[in-house]
Write an enzyme that holds these catalytic residues in place. Sequence first.
Site, mmCIF file in Angstrom:
data_model
loop_
_atom_site.group_PDB
_atom_site.id
_atom_site.type_symbol
_atom_site.label_atom_id
_atom_site.label_comp_id
_atom_site.label_asym_id
_atom_site.label_seq_id
_atom_site.Cartn_x
_atom_site.Cartn_y
_atom_site.Cartn_z
ATOM 1 N N TYR A 137 -13.543 -19.609 -8.147
ATOM 2 C CA TYR A 137 -12.739 -19.079 -9.245
ATOM 3 C C TYR A 137 -13.380 -19.550 -10.563
ATOM 4 C CZ TYR A 137 -8.809 -18.249 -12.298
ATOM 5 O OH TYR A 137 -8.020 -17.824 -13.330
ATOM 6 N N ARG A 162 9.342 -34.961 -14.335
ATOM 7 C CA ARG A 162 7.876 -34.985 -14.167
ATOM 8 C C ARG A 162 7.490 -35.699 -12.878
ATOM 9 N NH1 ARG A 162 5.001 -38.665 -16.647
ATOM 10 N NH2 ARG A 162 6.251 -38.589 -18.544
ATOM 11 N N ASP A 164 -9.530 -24.177 -1.577
ATOM 12 C CA ASP A 164 -8.655 -23.234 -2.270
ATOM 13 C C ASP A 164 -8.307 -22.113 -1.278
ATOM 14 O OD1 ASP A 164 -7.660 -21.118 -3.840
ATOM 15 O OD2 ASP A 164 -8.803 -21.754 -5.595
ATOM 16 N N LYS A 181 -0.380 -16.271 -7.426
ATOM 17 C CA LYS A 181 -0.885 -15.094 -6.737
ATOM 18 C C LYS A 181 0.050 -14.722 -5.574
ATOM 19 C CE LYS A 181 -4.083 -15.869 -9.762
ATOM 20 N NZ LYS A 181 -5.296 -16.619 -9.506
#
Length: 393
Positions: A110, A57, A183, A208
């Site tokens: 988004y 992590r 973004d 994407k």
Amino acid sequence: MDLKNMKRETKITYAEPCKNTGSHIQPLYQTSTFVFDNAEQGAARFAGEEPGYIYSRLGNPTVRCLEEKMALLEEGEDATVYGSGMAAVSASILAFVEQGDHIVAQQCLYGCTHSFLSEIIKKWGIEVTFVNDASNPENFKNAMRPNTKIVYIESPANPVMQLTDIKACADIAHENNARLIIDNTYMTPYLQRPLNLGADIVLHSATKYLNGHGDVVAGILVGSKEDMDTIRMTTQKDLGGITSPFDAWLMQRGIKTLAIRMKEHEKNAMEVAKFLEAHPKVKTIFYPGLPSHPQHQLAKEQADGFGGMIAFELHGGLEAGKVLMNNIEVFHLAVSLGTVDSLIQHPASMTHSPVPEEDRRAAGITDGLVRVSVGIENAEDLIDALDRALKLV
Ligand SMILES: *Cc1c(COP(=O)(O)O)cnc(C)c1O
């Protein structure tokens, strides 16, 4: 060899072989934890006195390779990787705001980023002002307050393809000691590098174009070493939205072909956009590569290309759009974008359904809007498929 001075295509493709084994492709370190030589070493790693891995992590060698690649491509100092684009959104925003702070964001975002900003974050006493017309930087300036900590933009914005002037927004943010987060999912670092225009943090839904093959959900942040360290030690460590080593490994494979994929996406999108613009059943079309796009000039100035995303509205509105989506061949009726195959979807009832109707209208997302992610098939087949389906409309 100094990759930083190489051309974009080389930076995208080249990777050092594994030092230990000579393996051409970096191995996959599919492990949750790392063994210490002794108790003193474990303590030194936790204290930050000795470099080395502790627990996945907090860091993992496979993920690290991807972080370094993304920092190189976005021309930033460092990067961090998440299990989704939305985990990257929350990790970046929550690392830099506290109760009483204010965020300025553009209205057209988004869908889930919008609902995070309009619904979730206000529970912690953080206010958000949404800018309706993001094409005019003055609107961002007017929304700033002394307690504004973040300006959040997307350019081109999903789904209406409106552009935001990145440099102007960076200047406005910095005059107020705020950070600009952008973004960059639609453009990728192959076409647009916002850190060079003054942005502080670049965000990606790596699901994407970066991964490109439709088989991973992931997010990436790139920025200064200081900001990435802050994020790593706060929202990454304690909210924990990390990616798996396997997905990081797949993303590295995907990124190797980013340059050729983006060239093909764009070439096809330009042909599809020209076809749609000339089609009598198409009312409006949004693609920054068309000279008719109101911000075509800005697109040429701040990016190296126009990408593969198109939105359009048919004269017959939503009903016509449904006939198109239900009958088209080759394109898959699915959300997401940036995969090698073409996708078609309806923002108002699908990706942007989390956005309240009033905000959707303010952002220009009409009920009749259809969005296509143009793939790398042969453009003639895409145009034929659109032509056949539009005959039924
Ligand atoms: C998909 C998307 C996101 C969210 O990313 P996930 O990987 O789905 O969590 C954020 N921004 C844009 C522009 C997107 O297209």
